[in-house]
Design an enzyme around this catalytic site. Structure first.
Site, short mmCIF file in Angstrom:
data_model
loop_
_atom_site.label_atom_id
_atom_site.label_comp_id
_atom_site.label_asym_id
_atom_site.label_seq_id
_atom_site.Cartn_x
_atom_site.Cartn_y
_atom_site.Cartn_z
N GLY A 146 -28.84 17.13 -39.50
CA GLY A 146 -28.95 16.76 -38.24
C GLY A 146 -30.92 16.55 -38.07
O GLY A 146 -30.43 15.51 -37.02
N GLY B 111 -24.29 19.75 -41.48
CA GLY B 111 -23.62 20.26 -42.86
C GLY B 111 -23.96 22.20 -43.56
O GLY B 111 -23.56 22.85 -43.68
N CYS C 28 -37.36 25.70 -38.16
CA CYS C 28 -38.10 24.11 -38.25
C CYS C 28 -39.40 25.08 -38.28
O CYS C 28 -40.82 23.76 -38.51
CB CYS C 28 -37.60 22.95 -37.79
SG CYS C 28 -36.10 23.06 -38.27
#
Length: 383
Positions: free
Chosen positions: A71, A200, A327
């Site tokens: 991403g 994924g 993140c």
């Protein structure tokens, strides 16, 4: 001690079908897909088959799929590629205050190159409107980047309505669909998007692989330079085993399976909320109502209990949850998403909230146990 995983918005465990597909590929499909001999042709055939599976899943054409490392690369490629290619037409970009850091930090970088970024505010449900986008559009707007589903509070943005607003404007429309793709039905034609990024590992596939949908009418400057892979759009030898694993995860997500998955995850979410209420836990939901949000994401304000304390004590009891985006999990900075929907960075829920995200491996029994553990943590701290 048994450990239970409720942090599926951060990453998901690989499914057994993906592990099997990748194991076979790792053992036998080692050829370079750019090579013209038998081993290369075999890998290229597998690459083409995987690309076809993925394109069909979003109603795209096969050559509109570019394989990426995930991403973050997809978002960077879409945003920086658009800026480099279409910057001659203007330097204005529109996004929202609640995007993933892969989008927001790329936007911050572009400001150092002279681009002007408009950050649209969201309401308390974490939503923007097509009218907001329309009002913010300018003749020099070259890109609109708005995520499909939010990774912290689960809000689902009106992408199709925004796409309709942009239909006759020069602006390229990008959406980060990383959190939504494994849950919602995605049709790039109906959504009206030009660029769409996927990872994924959010859909029980492998890490380090993803794809970027690029409408055939869009021709971006490559983000990666080198060989001629991916039709000259992303250099680097393709990671065939991971691409096969991603394609297998996509195969597993048939429309019927997605529908059943949504119903299951929504039910698990509701069971947790019912149990917490019955236990007398003082909590509130951050963001949209459960039935209006991504079914696997739930963000709750555990009133009076610091997030870091709740996370630690739940972990000690065997339950993995989070306080926001993986993140930024190592950061002491408050959640930019919660600040955006609440409007006050000093509000108590900023530091007293948990994100619980459900996945295929979660059961009704494990949700009951999680609710019990949360209630115990709250009682132990609040007395």
């Amino acid at each position: 001690m048994t450990h239970y995983y409720f942090d599926n918005a951060a990453t998901t465990p690989m499914s057994s079908t993906v592990v099997t597909a990748m194991s076979q590929a790792l053992a036998t499909d080692f050829g370079n897909a750019s090579s013209t001999h038998y081993f290369g042709r075999l890998s290229h055939h597998l690459l083409d088959d995987s690309r076809r599976v993925i394109a069909n899943s979003i109603h795209a054409q096969t050559d509109e799929i570019i394989f990426t490392s995930g991403g973050t690369e997809g978002d960077n490629t879409a945003i920086l590629g658009t800026a480099l290619t279409y910057g001659k037409n203007g330097k204005h970009i529109i996004t929202t205050q609640i995007e993933h850091p892969a989008v927001l930090k790329t936007m911050q970088f572009l400001t150092t190159l002279g681009y002007e970024i408009t950050y649209l505010p969201v309401n308390k449900q974490g939503l923007v409107t097509a009218q907001q986008v329309k009002a913010a559009l300018r003749p020099d707007t070259i890109l609109v980047s708005i995520m499909t589903g939010n990774n912290e509070i689960g809000s689902i943005e009106p992408i199709a309505k925004i796409g309709a607003v942009l239909k006759n404007h020069q602006a390229i429309f990008h959406t980060d669909a990383v959190q939504a793709y494994g849950i919602l039905d995605i049709d790039v034609q109906q959504m009206g998007v030009d660029l769409l990024s996927i990872s994924g590992h959010k859909l029980h596939g492998p890490k380090g692989i993803g794809f970027l949908y690029m409408n055939e009418k869009v021709n971006l400057e490559p983000f990666m330079h080198g060989g001629e892979q991916e039709h000259l759009r992303r250099a680097g030898t393709e990671n065939i085993p991971s691409i096969i694993g991603l394609a297998q995860a996509v195969k597993d997500l048939t429309p019927v399976n997605k529908k059943a998955k949504r119903e299951k995850l929504q039910n698990l979410k509701q069971i947790l909320l019912t149990d917490l209420t019955a236990s007398g836990v003082d909590f509130a939901i951050n963001g949209p109502e459960p039935e209006q949000a991504l079914p696997h994401v739930l963000n709750i304000w555990l009133k009076g209990v610091p997030s870091n304390l709740a996370l630690t004590n739940l972990d000690l009891k065997g339950f993995a949850v989070s306080a926001g985006s993986a993140c930024t999990a190592g950061s002491l900075e408050p959640s930019h998403v919660l600040i955006a929907i609440i409007g006050d960075e000093k509000a108590p829920q900023i530091s007293e909230s948990l994100r619980i995200s459900f996945g295929d491996q979660n059961t009704v029994e494990s949700v009951h146990l999680l609710a019990q553990a949360i209630a115990e943590v709250a009682r132990d701290y609040l007395g």
